[in-house]
Design a protein around this motif. Structure first.
Motif, short mmCIF file in Angstrom:
data_model
loop_
_atom_site.label_atom_id
_atom_site.label_comp_id
_atom_site.label_asym_id
_atom_site.label_seq_id
_atom_site.Cartn_x
_atom_site.Cartn_y
_atom_site.Cartn_z
N LYS A 27 0.78 -1.24 0.00
CA LYS A 27 0.00 0.00 0.00
C LYS A 27 0.81 1.28 0.00
CE LYS A 27 0.42 -1.65 3.85
NZ LYS A 27 -0.51 -2.25 4.55
N LEU A 30 1.14 2.94 -3.28
CA LEU A 30 -0.07 3.39 -3.99
C LEU A 30 -0.25 4.89 -3.88
CD1 LEU A 30 -2.74 0.74 -2.92
CD2 LEU A 30 -0.90 0.53 -4.56
N LYS A 31 0.63 5.55 -3.11
CA LYS A 31 0.48 6.98 -2.93
C LYS A 31 0.94 7.76 -4.16
CE LYS A 31 1.16 6.64 2.05
NZ LYS A 31 1.93 7.13 3.20
N SER A 32 1.58 7.07 -5.09
CA SER A 32 2.04 7.73 -6.31
C SER A 32 0.85 8.16 -7.15
CB SER A 32 2.91 6.77 -7.11
OG SER A 32 3.13 7.28 -8.40
N ILE A 33 0.99 9.30 -7.80
CA ILE A 33 -0.10 9.73 -8.69
C ILE A 33 0.26 9.41 -10.14
CG2 ILE A 33 -0.98 11.49 -7.12
CD1 ILE A 33 0.49 13.58 -8.85
N LYS A 34 1.36 8.64 -10.33
CA LYS A 34 1.78 8.25 -11.68
C LYS A 34 1.35 6.82 -11.99
CE LYS A 34 5.77 11.28 -12.01
NZ LYS A 34 6.31 11.51 -10.65
N ARG A 35 1.50 6.45 -13.26
CA ARG A 35 1.08 5.13 -13.71
C ARG A 35 2.30 4.21 -13.90
NH1 ARG A 35 -3.84 3.56 -16.84
NH2 ARG A 35 -4.64 5.67 -16.81
N PHE A 38 6.32 1.27 -10.96
CA PHE A 38 5.93 0.37 -9.86
C PHE A 38 6.72 -0.94 -9.86
CE2 PHE A 38 2.14 3.07 -10.41
CZ PHE A 38 1.98 3.51 -9.11
N PRO A 54 8.36 4.53 -0.39
CA PRO A 54 8.52 5.24 -1.66
C PRO A 54 9.77 6.13 -1.62
CG PRO A 54 6.29 5.53 -0.79
CD PRO A 54 7.07 4.81 0.25
N SER A 91 -8.83 -3.66 -5.62
CA SER A 91 -9.05 -3.40 -7.05
C SER A 91 -7.88 -2.64 -7.66
CB SER A 91 -10.33 -2.58 -7.22
OG SER A 91 -10.12 -1.26 -6.73
N ARG A 92 -6.83 -2.39 -6.88
CA ARG A 92 -5.71 -1.55 -7.34
C ARG A 92 -5.14 -2.04 -8.67
NH1 ARG A 92 -2.04 -3.11 -2.11
NH2 ARG A 92 -4.02 -2.55 -1.15
N GLU A 93 -5.19 -1.17 -9.68
CA GLU A 93 -4.61 -1.49 -10.98
C GLU A 93 -3.08 -1.41 -10.88
OE1 GLU A 93 -7.11 -0.22 -14.22
OE2 GLU A 93 -5.34 0.37 -15.36
N HIS A 94 -2.62 -0.84 -9.76
CA HIS A 94 -1.18 -0.78 -9.50
C HIS A 94 -0.59 -2.20 -9.50
CE1 HIS A 94 -3.41 2.51 -7.72
NE2 HIS A 94 -2.34 3.25 -7.68
N TRP A 97 -0.02 -3.02 -13.13
CA TRP A 97 0.99 -2.05 -13.57
C TRP A 97 2.38 -2.49 -13.11
CZ3 TRP A 97 -1.89 2.92 -11.49
CH2 TRP A 97 -2.93 3.24 -12.38
N ILE A 123 -4.65 -3.16 -19.71
CA ILE A 123 -3.33 -2.57 -19.93
C ILE A 123 -2.46 -3.42 -20.86
CG2 ILE A 123 -3.39 -1.40 -17.71
CD1 ILE A 123 -1.24 -3.48 -16.78
N PRO B 41 -6.14 9.44 -9.54
CA PRO B 41 -5.32 10.48 -10.19
C PRO B 41 -4.88 10.11 -11.60
CG PRO B 41 -4.14 9.50 -8.30
CD PRO B 41 -5.56 9.02 -8.25
N GLN B 42 -4.50 8.86 -11.81
CA GLN B 42 -4.05 8.45 -13.15
C GLN B 42 -5.22 8.47 -14.14
OE1 GLN B 42 -3.69 6.67 -10.34
NE2 GLN B 42 -1.52 6.25 -9.97
N GLN B 85 -1.34 13.36 -2.95
CA GLN B 85 -2.44 12.55 -3.51
C GLN B 85 -3.80 13.16 -3.16
OE1 GLN B 85 -2.67 8.25 -2.48
NE2 GLN B 85 -2.41 7.97 -4.67
N SER B 132 -12.31 -2.17 -4.10
CA SER B 132 -12.98 -3.48 -4.14
C SER B 132 -14.15 -3.59 -3.16
CB SER B 132 -11.97 -4.59 -3.86
OG SER B 132 -11.39 -4.39 -2.60
N MET B 417 -2.41 3.26 5.25
CA MET B 417 -1.78 4.20 4.30
C MET B 417 -1.47 5.52 4.98
SD MET B 417 -3.30 3.76 0.46
CE MET B 417 -2.22 4.99 -0.28
#
Lengths: 212, 471
Positions: A27, A30-35, A38, A54, A91-94, A97, A123, B41-42, B85, B132, B417
């Motif tokens: 977790k 997950l604070k990154s705002i980029k895609r 990772f 991070p 559900s994190r797409e991270h 990624w 992706i 954000p993304q 964020q 989720s 977090m």
């Protein structure tokens, strides 16, 4: 989205069931705002000996020699062989990624968690479901053969082993089409914009409280 | 043709199918889009780069919950990465004109608590969020499920999602729950029975007399954990309890529209002869308070049970997973659950942070004190409004007098977090939803329980059977 046609790649085995998304990418990342970026924290808790945050330079961190992805023979792996219910949890797409950013293009498992499975297609990371018995056999082969590679062909929907055993897999025809052509799903959906507008008008007339 | 509740919701929102095949990908219209700071954000960035705008602003409600501190907020967020964020969400919402409850708004809270609390979640809706635990909202007879960031962008841009129809599982819980047994125990008992992948590919409908008897908050707890059983969506049909809960909430319809809406909502139930792909029946009276012992929610037993012995497991992969879990958890096989000593207690999360949860916990601790061996006992209300109501009822005074810390709303130590976390090796009784390795902090050991069980454990310093203490 990245296109996917076919790939012959080195296989790394991750012999654990129920690998959750917190394990795939913890977790704090997950604070990154980029895609992107990772990959260096994929499986962070298992991969490094001390806790990661991070901003740490991965080159300065001590690798866990017991973790499978740190073994020299699996460097450069593009296919991850996994166990049941891979990607369960959030559900994190991270999670997809980070797998993609690390260099994986295909994940093969007997089953996947629904949201993770779905996110992979968005992706261009291909999740392949094979029977549990086949997966057991592949784990044995990858353990006993250094440099073990599999050939994955999306057009043919096949996984082929070095000894030419061929395993077919299922994939939804629309998802296959999108992946083969690297299509932008939003663009495709917006081709139906008029249909969506008509639907919305009808819905507004029938259930106006939804549009307040 | 008799329809399940899921069939009705699917048909109501169907816009288009990609092919004539019966299981083709379909475009499904989304009524409510909830947004938080971690998974959006993304999506906002890509939307902007593609030169697109949100399709329908009024469908969106945003709030920051994962990164927010639960201590004094008057000086903002000190962690610069967390702050960025949250600031990014604020900026995106301000720029696009999206309704957002900002950090110091009384209505701020966990996204799955505030949606229902505001009446932004209404029966018959499709509800999505990049989270989720969106399955929570299915308690209102909604089709509600978590999505990834690409899908967040897809919904922003098109108000639709491309998806495949799920199979439907009916889990009927019949009879009466015993004293001290809650919706959380029902959820964990179900996961123990079907496993964390048991619901994969399914939407789960919860039915039966024990479910009908649950309050809306109990139903939310149950649907919240459908994802822990592998199901993307959980749902309960609409009844008077649903309708009574919604009436008068800020986003709920009023006047003539209310009457019209209620008439429609009453149809949101599975038809009597509807066919499900799988059916499971549980006897409510047999369910006991549950405690997880491992690193997956399916690794669960009852308060009068013992930590299971991997040697007794025949399946090799499972046995290996059990051994790994016991090693991580620092537990020996055959240890009675009631002998497990704790370091911290967490009452909160989108599973169990609503007013009834806080009342249940307060009821157990009233007039008592947290054990001297407990380093930290934390209560984190689900929203500013839950916190306010609890304070009006004097619950905060009960918690504080017992040695609990009374905090500001947010996700907090469910996933750590923000600053609330376990240190390596610390053991926690938690009312949250996931006991994965490192979930509450690296090396932290989580045992999932109900609020009453967590409260009782805080007083005793170890797990106790809440059915056997006074009150």
């Amino acid at each position: 989205m990245e296109k996917f046609h076919a790939l012959t790649g080195l296989v790394a085995p991750l012999d654990r069931a129920n690998v959750d998304t917190d394990a795939i990418i913890p977790k704090q990342f997950l604070k990154s705002i980029k895609r992107s970026g990772f990959g260096q924290n994929l499986f962070d808790e298992w991969r490094y000996l001390e806790h990661g945050e991070p901003g740490m330079d991965p080159a300065q961190r001590r690798l866990n020699p017991d973790f499978v992805l740190n073994q020299p023979r699996f460097q450069g792996a593009q296919i991850l062989l996994a166990r049941a219910n891979f990607g369960c949890g959030s559900s994190r797409e991270h999670a997809p990624w980070s797998l993609q950013d690390y260099g994986f293009r295909v994940i093969i498992a007997p089953s996947f968690a629904d949201i993770f499975f779905n996110n992979c297609f968005k992706i261009g990371l291909l999740p392949v479901i094979l029977e549990a018995g086949t997966i057991d056999r592949l784990f044995e082969e990858v353990r006993s053969t250094t440099g073990y590679r599999l050939a994955v062909d999306l057009q043919q929907q096949t996984v082929v082993t070095p000894s030419n055993a061929v395993y077919k897999f299922e994939v939804d025809s629309f998802r296959k089409h999108c992946l083969l052509n690297g299509l932008d799903e939003i663009g495709l959906t917006l081709q139906h914009a008029e249909k969506i507008r008509q639907f919305e008008l009808k819905r507004k007339a029938e259930q106006p409280w939804l549009f307040a | 043709m008799q329809q399940t509740l899921y069939d009705k919701l699917w048909n109501q929102h169907w816009v288009h199918s990609e092919s004539a095949e019966s299981n083709s990908m379909a475009l499904i219209y989304i009524d409510r889009h909830l947004v938080h700071e971690v998974t959006s954000p993304q999506a906002f960035e890509s939307l902007k780069l593609a030169g697109r705008k949100p399709w329908r602003l009024s469908s969106i409600l945003a709030v920051a919950d994962h990164n927010v501190p639960t201590t004094d907020r008057s000086h903002g967020i000190h962690d610069p990465i967390s702050r960025l964020q949250v600031d990014t969400l604020d900026q995106n919402c301000d720029e696009l004109g999206i309704t957002e409850f900002k950090m110091n708004d009384l209505r701020q809270g966990i996204v799955h608590v505030i949606g229902p609390e505001q009446g932004a979640t209404l029966p018959g809706m499709t509800v999505v969020c990049g989270d989720s635990h969106t399955s929570t909202h299915g308690a209102f007879g909604c089709l509600a499920f978590g999505i990834g960031t690409s899908e967040v962008e897809h919904v922003l841009a098109t108000q639709c999602l491309l998806m495949k129809k799920s199979k439907v599982m009916n889990i009927a819980v019949e009879g009466e729950l015993g004293f001290g047994v809650t919706a959380k125990d029902v959820a964990l008992a179900i996961i123990g029975r079907i496993g964390t992948a048991g619901g994969t590919g399914y939407a789960i409908e919860f039915s039966g007399s024990a479910i009908r008897a649950l309050s809306m908050e109990g139903r939310m707890t149950l649907c919240n954990m459908a994802i822990e059983a592998g199901a993307r969506a959980g749902m309960v049909s609409v009844d008077e309890i649903t309708i009574d809960y919604i009436k008068g909430r800020p986003f709920a319809p009023q006047g003539d529209l209310w009457d019209k809406a209620v008439a429609y909502w009453r149809t949101l139930r599975s038809d009597d002869d509807a066919i499900f792909d799988r059916e499971i029946i549980l006897d409510a009276a047999q369910i006991k308070p549950q405690v997880t012992w491992g690193t997956s929610p399916e690794m669960v037993t009852t308060i009068d049970g013992v930590v299971p012995d991997p040697a007794a497991e025949n399946d090799e992969v499972k046995r290996h997973d059990m051994q790994q879990a016991l090693k991580y958890m620092g537990l020996m096989a055959n240890t009675p659950i009631q002998q497990i000593k704790l370091d911290k207690v967490f009452i909160g999360s989108c599973t169990n942070s609503r007013i009834e949860d806080l009342r249940a916990a307060a009821n157990v601790i009233k007039g008592k004190h947290v054990a001297a061996t407990i380093k930290l006992a934390l209560v984190v209300p689900g929203s500013g409004l839950v916190k306010k109501q609890a304070e009006e009822e004097g619950l905060d005074r009960i918690f504080r007098a017992a040695g609990f810390e009374w905090r500001e709303p947010g996700c907090s130590m469910c996933l750590a977090m923000n600053d609330d976390r376990l240190e390596a090796g610390e053991r926690c009784a938690s009312t949250s939803n996931r006991n994965f390795e490192g979930r509450q902090g690296p090396g932290g050991r989580t045992h999932l329980v109900s609020p009453a069980m967590a409260a009782a454990a805080a007083i005793a310093g170890h797990f106790v059977d809440v059915r056997k203490i006074n009150n």
